[in-house]
Scaffold this motif. Sequence first.
Motif, PDB file in Angstrom:
ATOM      1  N   ALA A 114     -26.996 -22.844 -18.858  1.00  0.00           N
ATOM      2  CA  ALA A 114     -26.379 -21.513 -18.810  1.00  0.00           C
ATOM      3  C   ALA A 114     -25.049 -21.505 -19.562  1.00  0.00           C
ATOM      4  O   ALA A 114     -24.739 -20.560 -20.292  1.00  0.00           O
ATOM      5  CB  ALA A 114     -26.182 -21.082 -17.360  1.00  0.00           C
ATOM      6  N   GLU A 115     -24.260 -22.575 -19.398  1.00  0.00           N
ATOM      7  CA  GLU A 115     -22.990 -22.682 -20.130  1.00  0.00           C
ATOM      8  C   GLU A 115     -23.233 -22.746 -21.630  1.00  0.00           C
ATOM      9  O   GLU A 115     -22.516 -22.111 -22.413  1.00  0.00           O
ATOM     10  CB  GLU A 115     -22.213 -23.920 -19.684  1.00  0.00           C
ATOM     11  CG  GLU A 115     -21.626 -23.834 -18.301  1.00  0.00           C
ATOM     12  CD  GLU A 115     -21.016 -25.158 -17.845  1.00  0.00           C
ATOM     13  OE1 GLU A 115     -20.861 -26.080 -18.680  1.00  0.00           O
ATOM     14  OE2 GLU A 115     -20.698 -25.264 -16.650  1.00  0.00           O
ATOM     15  N   LEU A 116     -24.220 -23.519 -22.039  1.00  0.00           N
ATOM     16  CA  LEU A 116     -24.548 -23.630 -23.457  1.00  0.00           C
ATOM     17  C   LEU A 116     -24.996 -22.288 -24.021  1.00  0.00           C
ATOM     18  O   LEU A 116     -24.591 -21.893 -25.115  1.00  0.00           O
ATOM     19  CB  LEU A 116     -25.626 -24.693 -23.672  1.00  0.00           C
ATOM     20  CG  LEU A 116     -26.083 -24.904 -25.108  1.00  0.00           C
ATOM     21  CD1 LEU A 116     -24.914 -25.359 -25.983  1.00  0.00           C
ATOM     22  CD2 LEU A 116     -27.210 -25.923 -25.158  1.00  0.00           C
ATOM     23  N   GLU A 117     -25.806 -21.578 -23.281  1.00  0.00           N
ATOM     24  CA  GLU A 117     -26.271 -20.264 -23.717  1.00  0.00           C
ATOM     25  C   GLU A 117     -25.099 -19.297 -23.884  1.00  0.00           C
ATOM     26  O   GLU A 117     -25.027 -18.563 -24.872  1.00  0.00           O
ATOM     27  CB  GLU A 117     -27.270 -19.720 -22.702  1.00  0.00           C
ATOM     28  CG  GLU A 117     -28.002 -18.493 -23.144  1.00  0.00           C
ATOM     29  CD  GLU A 117     -29.065 -18.088 -22.135  1.00  0.00           C
ATOM     30  OE1 GLU A 117     -28.950 -16.972 -21.586  1.00  0.00           O
ATOM     31  OE2 GLU A 117     -29.993 -18.893 -21.906  1.00  0.00           O
ATOM     32  N   GLU A 118     -24.159 -19.321 -22.948  1.00  0.00           N
ATOM     33  CA  GLU A 118     -22.972 -18.466 -23.038  1.00  0.00           C
ATOM     34  C   GLU A 118     -22.108 -18.866 -24.231  1.00  0.00           C
ATOM     35  O   GLU A 118     -21.606 -18.016 -24.960  1.00  0.00           O
ATOM     36  CB  GLU A 118     -22.167 -18.540 -21.736  1.00  0.00           C
ATOM     37  CG  GLU A 118     -20.860 -17.793 -21.765  1.00  0.00           C
ATOM     38  CD  GLU A 118     -20.992 -16.291 -22.010  1.00  0.00           C
ATOM     39  OE1 GLU A 118     -19.996 -15.683 -22.426  1.00  0.00           O
ATOM     40  OE2 GLU A 118     -22.086 -15.729 -21.801  1.00  0.00           O
ATOM     41  N   SER A 119     -21.956 -20.163 -24.453  1.00  0.00           N
ATOM     42  CA  SER A 119     -21.188 -20.641 -25.598  1.00  0.00           C
ATOM     43  C   SER A 119     -21.835 -20.213 -26.912  1.00  0.00           C
ATOM     44  O   SER A 119     -21.147 -19.795 -27.852  1.00  0.00           O
ATOM     45  CB  SER A 119     -21.069 -22.166 -25.536  1.00  0.00           C
ATOM     46  OG  SER A 119     -20.423 -22.667 -26.679  1.00  0.00           O
ATOM     47  N   GLU A 120     -23.151 -20.324 -26.988  1.00  0.00           N
ATOM     48  CA  GLU A 120     -23.858 -19.893 -28.200  1.00  0.00           C
ATOM     49  C   GLU A 120     -23.712 -18.393 -28.415  1.00  0.00           C
ATOM     50  O   GLU A 120     -23.555 -17.939 -29.547  1.00  0.00           O
ATOM     51  CB  GLU A 120     -25.344 -20.276 -28.107  1.00  0.00           C
ATOM     52  CG  GLU A 120     -25.587 -21.749 -28.260  1.00  0.00           C
ATOM     53  CD  GLU A 120     -27.033 -22.150 -28.018  1.00  0.00           C
ATOM     54  OE1 GLU A 120     -27.849 -21.282 -27.615  1.00  0.00           O
ATOM     55  OE2 GLU A 120     -27.347 -23.325 -28.232  1.00  0.00           O
ATOM     56  N   ARG A 121     -23.731 -17.621 -27.341  1.00  0.00           N
ATOM     57  CA  ARG A 121     -23.549 -16.172 -27.457  1.00  0.00           C
ATOM     58  C   ARG A 121     -22.157 -15.840 -27.988  1.00  0.00           C
ATOM     59  O   ARG A 121     -21.999 -15.006 -28.880  1.00  0.00           O
ATOM     60  CB  ARG A 121     -23.777 -15.485 -26.109  1.00  0.00           C
ATOM     61  CG  ARG A 121     -23.750 -13.945 -26.204  1.00  0.00           C
ATOM     62  CD  ARG A 121     -23.559 -13.265 -24.859  1.00  0.00           C
ATOM     63  NE  ARG A 121     -22.326 -13.631 -24.178  1.00  0.00           N
ATOM     64  CZ  ARG A 121     -21.109 -13.190 -24.510  1.00  0.00           C
ATOM     65  NH1 ARG A 121     -20.947 -12.392 -25.521  1.00  0.00           N
ATOM     66  NH2 ARG A 121     -20.053 -13.560 -23.807  1.00  0.00           N
ATOM     67  N   ARG A 122     -21.126 -16.537 -27.470  1.00  0.00           N
ATOM     68  CA  ARG A 122     -19.765 -16.306 -27.951  1.00  0.00           C
ATOM     69  C   ARG A 122     -19.622 -16.710 -29.417  1.00  0.00           C
ATOM     70  O   ARG A 122     -18.991 -16.009 -30.211  1.00  0.00           O
ATOM     71  CB  ARG A 122     -18.763 -17.086 -27.088  1.00  0.00           C
ATOM     72  CG  ARG A 122     -18.549 -16.470 -25.724  1.00  0.00           C
ATOM     73  CD  ARG A 122     -17.332 -17.048 -24.997  1.00  0.00           C
ATOM     74  NE  ARG A 122     -17.208 -18.488 -25.084  1.00  0.00           N
ATOM     75  CZ  ARG A 122     -17.598 -19.355 -24.166  1.00  0.00           C
ATOM     76  NH1 ARG A 122     -18.159 -18.928 -23.056  1.00  0.00           N
ATOM     77  NH2 ARG A 122     -17.433 -20.646 -24.329  1.00  0.00           N
ATOM     78  N   TYR A 123     -20.210 -17.850 -29.796  1.00  0.00           N
ATOM     79  CA  TYR A 123     -20.170 -18.294 -31.187  1.00  0.00           C
ATOM     80  C   TYR A 123     -20.858 -17.269 -32.079  1.00  0.00           C
ATOM     81  O   TYR A 123     -20.351 -16.913 -33.138  1.00  0.00           O
ATOM     82  CB  TYR A 123     -20.845 -19.663 -31.343  1.00  0.00           C
ATOM     83  CG  TYR A 123     -21.088 -20.018 -32.786  1.00  0.00           C
ATOM     84  CD1 TYR A 123     -20.046 -20.448 -33.599  1.00  0.00           C
ATOM     85  CD2 TYR A 123     -22.365 -19.899 -33.342  1.00  0.00           C
ATOM     86  CE1 TYR A 123     -20.258 -20.760 -34.926  1.00  0.00           C
ATOM     87  CE2 TYR A 123     -22.594 -20.205 -34.666  1.00  0.00           C
ATOM     88  CZ  TYR A 123     -21.534 -20.634 -35.457  1.00  0.00           C
ATOM     89  OH  TYR A 123     -21.749 -20.930 -36.767  1.00  0.00           O
ATOM     90  N   ARG A 124     -22.007 -16.784 -31.661  1.00  0.00           N
ATOM     91  CA  ARG A 124     -22.749 -15.793 -32.457  1.00  0.00           C
ATOM     92  C   ARG A 124     -21.916 -14.525 -32.622  1.00  0.00           C
ATOM     93  O   ARG A 124     -21.863 -13.940 -33.696  1.00  0.00           O
ATOM     94  CB  ARG A 124     -24.088 -15.497 -31.780  1.00  0.00           C
ATOM     95  CG  ARG A 124     -24.907 -14.398 -32.411  1.00  0.00           C
ATOM     96  CD  ARG A 124     -25.264 -14.574 -33.851  1.00  0.00           C
ATOM     97  NE  ARG A 124     -26.148 -15.684 -34.060  1.00  0.00           N
ATOM     98  CZ  ARG A 124     -26.470 -16.131 -35.274  1.00  0.00           C
ATOM     99  NH1 ARG A 124     -25.992 -15.565 -36.352  1.00  0.00           N
ATOM    100  NH2 ARG A 124     -27.264 -17.164 -35.404  1.00  0.00           N
ATOM    101  N   ASP A 125     -21.235 -14.087 -31.552  1.00  0.00           N
ATOM    102  CA  ASP A 125     -20.376 -12.905 -31.651  1.00  0.00           C
ATOM    103  C   ASP A 125     -19.253 -13.129 -32.657  1.00  0.00           C
ATOM    104  O   ASP A 125     -18.968 -12.253 -33.478  1.00  0.00           O
ATOM    105  CB  ASP A 125     -19.780 -12.549 -30.282  1.00  0.00           C
ATOM    106  CG  ASP A 125     -20.773 -11.909 -29.341  1.00  0.00           C
ATOM    107  OD1 ASP A 125     -21.857 -11.487 -29.808  1.00  0.00           O
ATOM    108  OD2 ASP A 125     -20.472 -11.826 -28.132  1.00  0.00           O
TER     109      ASP A 125
END
Length: 185
Positions: A111-122
Amino acid sequence: SRALHPNLVLVLACLLAVLLFLVAAATPGAHFWSRYLVPIVVVFLWGRRRDIYLVTALASVLIAAGFWFDGPSDLGYLLSNYVLPLPILWIIAWLLAGRQQMQEMTAAHAAELEESERRYRDLFDNSPDMYLSATTDHIIRECNLTLARTLGYNREELIGRPTSMLVAPEDHAAVEASWPAYVAA
């Protein structure tokens, strides 16, 4: 796989432990381990980690109750049916709880990795700068929305195409010559 309410799983596992104990006590030759391991496995599969220890404590009490109901017996029977099962049950409970903790940690890290990837993508997509990633053979692997919009394309239209489409034809030779040094850096 944890769709049941945890308290319900605990209650059902405890009832199952008592029921299996009573059935095994009434049935001569019943398999000793099934009455203690099955409820622990039920909690492992559908319950909370701490409940594994609660059901194991209940199983320990049931082992002691079995000794009390059976009365004195020879030393081999006492060791194999009442003394040895206690540490074995607690070791199994400890291992299952550890495995469940690892599964919980893995899910939390995912879940943390998914959130980090979402922030990076943004950040990548909403940057005012133009970014792209290409393979060593000059194929666009990824680009941000700013680059795609500036060039008048959708991102999907650029991905998989050669980087040479981004360079004026008269500059192709200079870019080709500098590419190995760029890749090495």
